[in-house]
Design a protein around this motif. Structure first.
Motif, PDB file in Angstrom:
ATOM      1  N   SER A 170     -36.962  -8.786 -12.234  1.00 58.85           N
ATOM      2  CA  SER A 170     -38.295  -8.295 -11.890  1.00 58.85           C
ATOM      3  C   SER A 170     -38.174  -7.205 -10.843  1.00 58.85           C
ATOM      4  O   SER A 170     -37.250  -7.219 -10.028  1.00 58.85           O
ATOM      5  N   GLU A 171     -39.137  -6.287 -10.857  1.00 60.02           N
ATOM      6  CA  GLU A 171     -39.152  -5.236  -9.841  1.00 60.02           C
ATOM      7  C   GLU A 171     -39.679  -5.761  -8.512  1.00 60.02           C
ATOM      8  O   GLU A 171     -39.197  -5.393  -7.462  1.00 60.02           O
ATOM      9  N   ASN A 172     -40.701  -6.617  -8.556  1.00 63.73           N
ATOM     10  CA  ASN A 172     -41.325  -7.067  -7.319  1.00 63.73           C
ATOM     11  C   ASN A 172     -41.243  -8.578  -7.091  1.00 63.73           C
ATOM     12  O   ASN A 172     -41.703  -9.071  -6.067  1.00 63.73           O
ATOM     13  N   GLY A 173     -40.716  -9.320  -8.028  1.00 67.22           N
ATOM     14  CA  GLY A 173     -40.579 -10.755  -7.879  1.00 67.22           C
ATOM     15  C   GLY A 173     -41.856 -11.533  -8.120  1.00 67.22           C
ATOM     16  O   GLY A 173     -41.904 -12.733  -7.876  1.00 67.22           O
ATOM     17  N   LYS A 174     -42.889 -10.873  -8.625  1.00 67.29           N
ATOM     18  CA  LYS A 174     -44.172 -11.544  -8.807  1.00 67.29           C
ATOM     19  C   LYS A 174     -44.731 -11.402 -10.218  1.00 67.29           C
ATOM     20  O   LYS A 174     -45.046 -12.386 -10.860  1.00 67.29           O
ATOM     21  N   ASP A 175     -44.896 -10.183 -10.685  1.00 69.54           N
ATOM     22  CA  ASP A 175     -45.656  -9.941 -11.909  1.00 69.54           C
ATOM     23  C   ASP A 175     -44.863 -10.162 -13.191  1.00 69.54           C
ATOM     24  O   ASP A 175     -44.923 -11.211 -13.784  1.00 69.54           O
TER      25      ASP A 175
END
Length: 79
Positions: free
Chosen positions: A20-25
């Motif tokens: 993931s790029e941000n760890g969320k989406d």
């Protein structure tokens, strides 16, 4: 050429992996990683997409533990 990524660490973690790029989406399943070059392929809606390990900030293992990408790089110890 030496390895860019630590294969022992990668192999010690429970598979499969997601990135993931941000760890969320959005989380994308990892198909394979070349530890020598850092190139990898991820599954994007059933199609394999080539990318580089450095394109992603987080890797999640099968135990759902988040790992920062920087821990996977082998430090260059040459003078």
């Amino acid at each position: 050429m030496t390895d860019l990524l630590n294969i022992e660490l990668i192999n010690s973690l429970p598979h499969p992996f997601w990135v993931s790029e941000n760890g969320k989406d959005w989380w994308w399943p990892v198909h394979d990683i070349d530890v020598e070059t850092g190139l990898m392929r991820i599954d994007v809606c059933g199609q394999l997409q080539a990318c580089h390990f450095s394109d992603w900030n987080y890797l999640r293992d099968d135990a759902h533990v988040l790992h920062d990408r920087d821990i996977f790089y082998i430090e260059d110890e040459t003078p």
